[in-house]
Each structure stands twice: as C-alpha cells, then as structure tokens.
Design a protein around this motif. Structure first.
Motif, short mmCIF file in Angstrom:
data_model
loop_
_atom_site.label_atom_id
_atom_site.label_comp_id
_atom_site.label_asym_id
_atom_site.label_seq_id
_atom_site.Cartn_x
_atom_site.Cartn_y
_atom_site.Cartn_z
N GLU A 1 59.57 35.52 40.73
CA GLU A 1 59.91 33.97 41.00
C GLU A 1 61.38 34.12 41.25
O GLU A 1 61.89 33.15 42.23
N GLY B 1 56.70 34.35 48.38
CA GLY B 1 56.83 33.00 49.01
C GLY B 1 56.48 33.33 50.46
O GLY B 1 56.29 34.52 51.03
N ILE C 1 62.57 28.61 46.97
CA ILE C 1 61.57 27.84 46.16
C ILE C 1 61.98 27.85 44.81
O ILE C 1 62.37 28.97 44.10
N CYS D 1 54.03 24.03 48.24
CA CYS D 1 54.93 23.23 47.88
C CYS D 1 54.82 21.83 48.56
O CYS D 1 54.81 21.67 49.84
N PHE E 1 56.22 25.45 52.98
CA PHE E 1 56.51 26.70 52.05
C PHE E 1 55.17 26.51 51.10
O PHE E 1 54.59 25.69 50.70
N ALA F 1 61.47 35.03 44.99
CA ALA F 1 60.92 34.11 45.77
C ALA F 1 62.09 32.83 46.07
O ALA F 1 62.29 32.30 47.03
N ASP G 1 56.81 31.21 54.56
CA ASP G 1 57.25 30.08 55.33
C ASP G 1 56.22 30.08 56.36
O ASP G 1 56.03 30.86 57.32
N VAL H 1 53.47 29.70 47.89
CA VAL H 1 53.64 30.89 47.01
C VAL H 1 52.13 31.37 47.04
O VAL H 1 51.11 30.78 46.93
#
Length: 202
Positions: free
Chosen positions: A124, A65, A133, A102, A81, A127, A67, A83
């Motif tokens: 995942e 992830g 997320i 996102c 956000f 993250a 930010d 990925v």
C-alpha cells in the motif's frame, strides 16, 4: 499431502455465494476468477475472503494501483484509479484477483488491508507513492520508492516522462542539489526495423 485443485468455475460460484451482495461481480476468464467490489464493501469483502472456510485466502500476494485515465481516450468512462489485489489460499490451493475502484478521482481513498495481511503494509505504501492512492487506517503511510520531497506520483498517466526536478552532485557545495528539469520534452517514436526477407517473405 497435496490438495486437489478446485475448478475455476466452482471457485467462482463459491466466492459469489460467500460474498453475496458485497461483490459487484465475480467473473471467470482464462480460468482466472476476478472479483470486483465497491469501495464501501472492500474491507468486509476482503475479510470474508480471508476467513470464510470455503475461501481461506491466507496470503495477500500482491497489491498494486492502476490508473485508467487513458481508457477515456477510447470511449470508456468511469473512475480513474483502482487497486488490484491477488490472494492465495495455500490450504485450499486456489487464487483470486480482486479489483476495487476509488470513488474520488481527485482524492483516491480506500481502507487499508494491513490489519488483515501484514504484507499489505509495504504494498500500500508503494501504491500511495506511485499513484497517490491513500489507504485510510494505515499506520505508516509514507513514500517508499521515491526520494524525500518528491513532487507528484510517477506512475500516474499524466506524470511527465522527464519528471519535475533533476539532481546532481555539486563539487563546490560538496552535496547533492536539486534543480528544475533541463531535459526537453520529446516524442518517443519506436524504431521499426524491417530486414530483407523479414519473416520469410520475399
């Protein structure tokens, strides 16, 4: 038998052709290809990158992830956000980076890749744990690094450096207890050390 390395510019053109309108952009910088896709095309685009004969990205090497909230401080506005994934093709000896933003800053959600690559499962979860997320369709989305009952997501830029709670072992109760943080917030200022004749200057 070794596989000849494909030129980055050729890989860029190949990926752009394979993904078509499912890619928002396919760029080349420092001999590395980066693909940006929208959240709505994310799963389809990743499946094409895995299955298309010209791509054959069999391995998901990394997924993390990001930010981007601090970017707004320098005048760049956009989704908070994202990925970022790194894919590897062993059979064709090529790599690619994929970024997807996102759509909702308050509730960031993307499709899971765990049905395409098993390695996405834990990546995942990380993250989700660190950035909050959510990966829709993930069959075991729970925290992986922080403790049970942890509040917040520690890799978000607005997460306090001291955290929200602290833990210690209480000898009288013979167990670990959690309490509100007692550490005072402080400004972290780097020390700058300059020695005499630093860098050969007199």
């Amino acid at each position: 038998m070794s596989v000849e390395l494909i030129q980055p510019s050729v890989l860029q053109e190949t990926i752009a052709r394979v993904l078509g309108d499912k890619a928002r952009s396919v760029t080349l910088a420092l001999d590395e290809v980066t693909v940006e896709v929208s959240a709505s095309n994310y799963l389809q685009a990743m499946q094409l990158l895995r299955d298309a004969p010209e791509c054959k990205f069999e391995m998901l090497m990394d997924l993390c992830g990001v930010d981007y909230s601090a970017y707004k401080d320098v005048g760049t506005d956009g989704p908070r956000f994202a990925v970022v994934s790194h894919l590897l093709s062993i059979s064709l000896n090529q790599r690619v980076r994929v970024r997807v933003f996102c759509q909702d800053d308050d509730f960031p959600v993307l499709d899971t890749l765990s049905q395409l690559w098993a390695s996405a499962n834990w990546l995942e979860r990380e993250a989700f744990d660190l950035f909050g997320i959510v990966f829709e369709g993930h069959d075991d989305l729970r925290r992986i690094l922080t403790d049970y009952g942890f509040i917040g997501h520690p890799f978000r830029k607005d997460f306090p450096l001291t955290g929200h709670v602290e833990m210690r072992y209480d000898a009288e109760q013979a167990r670990v207890i959690y309490e509100p943080v007692t550490i005072e917030q402080r400004e972290i200022t780097p020390r700058i050390i300059r020695e005499d004749h630093y860098g050969g200057l007199h």
